[in-house]
Motif scaffolding. Structure first.
Motif, short mmCIF file in Angstrom:
data_model
loop_
_atom_site.label_atom_id
_atom_site.label_comp_id
_atom_site.label_asym_id
_atom_site.label_seq_id
_atom_site.Cartn_x
_atom_site.Cartn_y
_atom_site.Cartn_z
N UNK A 79 0.86 -1.18 0.00
CA UNK A 79 0.00 0.00 0.00
C UNK A 79 0.89 1.23 0.00
N UNK A 80 0.47 2.30 -0.65
CA UNK A 80 1.24 3.54 -0.58
C UNK A 80 1.25 4.09 0.84
N UNK A 81 2.25 4.89 1.14
CA UNK A 81 2.34 5.45 2.49
C UNK A 81 1.18 6.42 2.74
N UNK A 82 0.87 6.60 4.02
CA UNK A 82 -0.19 7.54 4.38
C UNK A 82 0.16 8.94 3.90
N UNK A 83 1.44 9.29 3.97
CA UNK A 83 1.87 10.61 3.52
C UNK A 83 1.61 10.79 2.02
N UNK A 108 2.44 0.65 -13.49
CA UNK A 108 1.03 0.29 -13.57
C UNK A 108 0.61 -0.11 -14.97
N UNK A 109 1.18 0.52 -16.00
CA UNK A 109 0.79 0.20 -17.37
C UNK A 109 1.27 -1.20 -17.78
N UNK A 110 2.52 -1.53 -17.44
CA UNK A 110 3.04 -2.85 -17.76
C UNK A 110 2.32 -3.94 -16.97
N UNK A 111 2.07 -3.66 -15.70
CA UNK A 111 1.37 -4.64 -14.86
C UNK A 111 -0.04 -4.90 -15.37
N UNK A 129 -4.90 -2.23 -7.45
CA UNK A 129 -5.17 -1.38 -6.30
C UNK A 129 -4.91 -2.11 -4.99
N UNK A 130 -5.55 -3.26 -4.83
CA UNK A 130 -5.55 -3.96 -3.55
C UNK A 130 -4.25 -4.68 -3.25
N UNK A 131 -3.67 -5.32 -4.25
CA UNK A 131 -2.52 -6.19 -4.01
C UNK A 131 -1.20 -5.54 -4.33
N UNK A 132 -1.20 -4.55 -5.23
CA UNK A 132 0.06 -3.93 -5.63
C UNK A 132 0.16 -2.46 -5.22
N UNK A 133 -0.92 -1.89 -4.70
CA UNK A 133 -0.89 -0.52 -4.21
C UNK A 133 -0.60 0.51 -5.28
N UNK A 134 -1.05 0.25 -6.51
CA UNK A 134 -0.78 1.19 -7.61
C UNK A 134 -1.72 2.39 -7.48
N UNK A 183 -7.80 13.10 -12.86
CA UNK A 183 -7.26 12.69 -11.56
C UNK A 183 -5.90 12.01 -11.64
N UNK A 184 -5.42 11.75 -12.87
CA UNK A 184 -4.09 11.14 -12.99
C UNK A 184 -3.04 12.03 -12.32
N UNK A 185 -2.01 11.44 -11.71
CA UNK A 185 -1.70 10.02 -11.56
C UNK A 185 -2.20 9.44 -10.23
N UNK A 186 -3.36 9.92 -9.77
CA UNK A 186 -3.86 9.49 -8.46
C UNK A 186 -5.29 8.95 -8.54
N UNK A 187 -5.63 8.31 -9.66
CA UNK A 187 -7.01 7.84 -9.80
C UNK A 187 -7.37 6.79 -8.76
N UNK A 188 -6.40 5.98 -8.35
CA UNK A 188 -6.67 5.00 -7.31
C UNK A 188 -6.98 5.64 -5.97
N UNK A 189 -6.36 6.76 -5.69
CA UNK A 189 -6.66 7.50 -4.46
C UNK A 189 -8.07 8.08 -4.56
#
Length: 213
Positions: free
Chosen positions: A3-7, A121-124, A144-149, A186-192
């Motif tokens: 997961x990405x850091x809280x910061x 994220x694009x290659x994955x 999102x869930x397993x790789x924290x992209x 929202x790029x590059x933070x669409x997952x957020x």
């Protein structure tokens, strides 16, 4: 689990709030959202396949029977088990087929879950989509869930579209194409952004005494 850091999430939330008033409203309610995390396993991909196009209640029942039948849900156990007995857990033939093709791809190395963790994220996403049975929604949820992209985004997620409609005050929500186009902002933070909207939905559900989605 990654997961990405809280910061990093907080910084993204602040940037998104400057871009989209709906996300600013969601952030005002949720604060920094808790990142949804799952182990980077075949079981997560298989579970996502099971949950497609059925109600959560029905999917919960089917997945519970699958776990009870297999024990640990692994590629090896799926490929080696009695297929008709597995299907009797409630799986449609297409879903059983998808579970098998994904299991085979992992078993023969065509799909490398460890590689997905470190790939961009694009290659994955491309590697996941190359496997029959993994569609865009499944791929993006996994990332999102397993790789924290942080820029993975589940296009077509009805809960996200409805949350954004309500937060924006629209009478009619955008269709998939329009919402995907809007999310480009929202790029590059669409997952957020997705986590902010999910967090707001669950806050609304909590007010109504409904369990989180």
């Amino acid at each position: 689990m990654t997961a990405p850091s809280r910061e990093a999430v907080q910084s993204a939330c602040e940037a998104l709030s400057d871009i989209d008033p709906a996300l600013a409203r969601a952030y005002g309610v949720t604060g920094v959202p808790e990142w949804r995390t799952h182990a980077p396993t075949y079981a997560l991909l298989a579970r996502t396949v099971v949950y497609q196009l059925v109600s959560t209640r029905a999917a919960d029942a089917i997945w519970g029977r699958v776990e009870a039948f297999l024990g640990e849900v692994t590629p090896e156990r799926v490929l080696a088990c009695d297929q008709e007995a597995l299907r009797a857990c409630g799986l449609s033939r297409p879903k059983l087929s998808h579970m098998n093709t994904i299991a085979a791809a992992i078993a023969d190395g065509a799909l490398d879950l460890a590689r997905l963790q470190v790939a961009d994220v694009h290659a994955a996403r491309a590697e996941l989509l190359a496997v029959k049975g993994i569609g865009p929604w499944t791929a993006d949820l996994y990332l999102l869930y397993a790789a924290g992209k942080m820029d993975a985004f589940p296009h077509g997620d009805a809960a996200l579209m409805e949350a954004h409609r309500r937060l924006s005050g629209y009478e009619v929500r955008m269709d998939n194409k329009a919402f995907s186009a809007h999310a480009e902002r929202w790029r590059p933070h669409r997952g957020v952004a997705a986590h902010l909207l999910w967090g707001w939905v669950n806050a609304e559900r909590a007010k109504a005494g409904i369990p989180p989605a």
